[in-house]
Write an enzyme that holds these catalytic residues in place. Structure first.
Site: not given
Ligand code: GDD
Ligand code: MG
Length: 366
Positions: A110, A163, A219
């Protein structure tokens, strides 16, 4: 080269759109979010892309298979039987990612930016250690993973805090990494988080570096950020003089104020004013005198005469009535109908609903 894109997760923060399509398939700039990443990886010379899927794998497989031929890459689907988090999927794909001793890219599905894969690979090679994380500066770091550096080193990471509840810095994990196959040995095949478990362990051994991203980043996994990301993406296209954008001065029957992306199959009425920062999807129909700014109209949606739409995502096949007014991060799911003269202030409307009364303050309409 090889890459894995994390395509799992339920995308709850992008509801109501993700009630219809998994997040990576929601169109950003008129293409599924993840296709921007597949394209950038292919352009950087990546030949094998693993899509780590756990949610609705059959829809993903069907929608994405064709891009294999289009971008001349080998796309494989690694399907989890239970969500394995952000690190477990790497272990599950060990056969592909660890098939040689070359590093591989990992991406959250994303994030949107001008993906700097070639520069990232060069930098990673230059320091010779286990991993490199792309970082960017943001104003609200608490929603992300924050990176703190060693005082005596420009790129070696001292701490990784996912976070943070207290302010530790504003340089954050952009969700793009390059890792050596040795990292796979650090991960167990179970639900586990790269941010909470793997990165802190690599940091402890002084093996994790950062690479500063230039240009825009977002994001786009929540409606407000999806709209902001759209503005940044369109501005970047404008700067590159991209042919994708529609340009004022073409024989358009409407006033056009820049940063506008319109699918050629869309129909636009007379005396409209469109822009800045508008994306109009395939087969969208726009009536006469409509005003659109800072909004995204997904495939097959209709905006009737004299409606005024700002900071809104209009879901697939939805209809906005005459003289309606939508603003303040309103999001319409698939097949929503907004009646004539209705006002929506931050309305989040679930698929197939018909709205016949004003939504005066932000609310979820189910
Ligand atoms: N295959 C798989 N399985 N993918 C997963 C799973 C899972 O169980 N859980 C989450 N994902 C994927 C989501 O689709 C996304 O592409 C990615 O892992 C990160 O998950 P998000 O839910 O979008 O996390 P976030 O936005 O809260 O935080 C992450 O992204 C930030 C940057 O946008 C973290 O990586 C943070 O450290 C980072 O700053
Ligand atoms: Mg995200």
């Amino acid at each position: 080269m090889k890459a894995l894109i994390l395509v799992g997760g339920f995308g709850t923060r992008l509801r109501p759109l993700t009630l219809t399509l998994p997040k990576p398939l929601v169109e950003f700039g008129n293409r599924p979010m993840i296709v921007h990443q597949i394209e950038a990886l292919a352009h950087a010379g990546v030949t094998d892309i693993v899509l780590a899927v756990n949610y609705r794998p059959e829809i993903m497989t069907k929608a994405l298979e064709k891009y294999s031929a289009e971008y001349n890459v080998n796309i494989t689907f690694s399907v989890e039987t239970e969500p394995l988090g952000t690190a477990g999927p790497l272990k599950l794909a060990e056969k592909v990612l660890g098939k040689d001793d070359k590093p591989f890219f990992v991406l959250n599905s994303d994030v949107i930016c001008d993906f700097p894969f070639n520069e990232l690979a060069k930098f990673h090679e230059s320091h010779g250690q286990e991993g490199t994380i792309v970082v960017t500066k943001v104003e609200e770091p608490s929603k992300y993973g924050v990176i703190v550096h060693k005082p005596d080193h420009p790129s070696r990471i001292d701490r990784f805090v996912e976070k943070p509840v207290e302010f530790v810095g504003n340089r954050i994990n952009a969700g793009i990494y390059i890792l050596n196959p040795s990292v796979l040995k650090r991960i167990e095949l179970r639900p586990t988080s790269i941010e909470q478990e793997t990165f802190p362990a690599i940091v402890k051994d002084g093996q994790l570096h950062s690479f500063d991203l230039e240009g825009f980043w977002m994001d786009v996994g929540q409606p407000k950020d999806f709209l902001s990301g759209t503005c940044l993406y369109l501005s970047s296209l404008t700067k590159q003089n991209s042919k994708l954008l529609s340009h004022p001065g073409q024989s358009t029957p409407y006033i056009h104020s820049g940063n506008v992306l319109i699918d050629p199959s869309a129909k636009i009425g007379k005396n409209c004013k469109i822009g800045p920062n508008v994306v109009i999807g395939p087969n969208v129909e726009i009536g006469d005198g409509v005003r659109l700014q800072r909004c995204v109209l997904l495939q097959g949606s209709k905006v009737k005469e004299h409606a005024w739409v700002k900071s809104t995502i209009v879901g697939w096949n939805s209809t906005i009535g005459r003289w309606a007014r939508l603003e303040n991060v309103s999001v319409l799911g698939d097949d929503v109908t907004i009646g004539d003269e209705i006002y929506c202030n931050g309305a989040s409307v679930l698929p197939h609903k018909s709205i016949k009364a004003n939504v005066d303050a932000p609310a979820i309409i189910m």
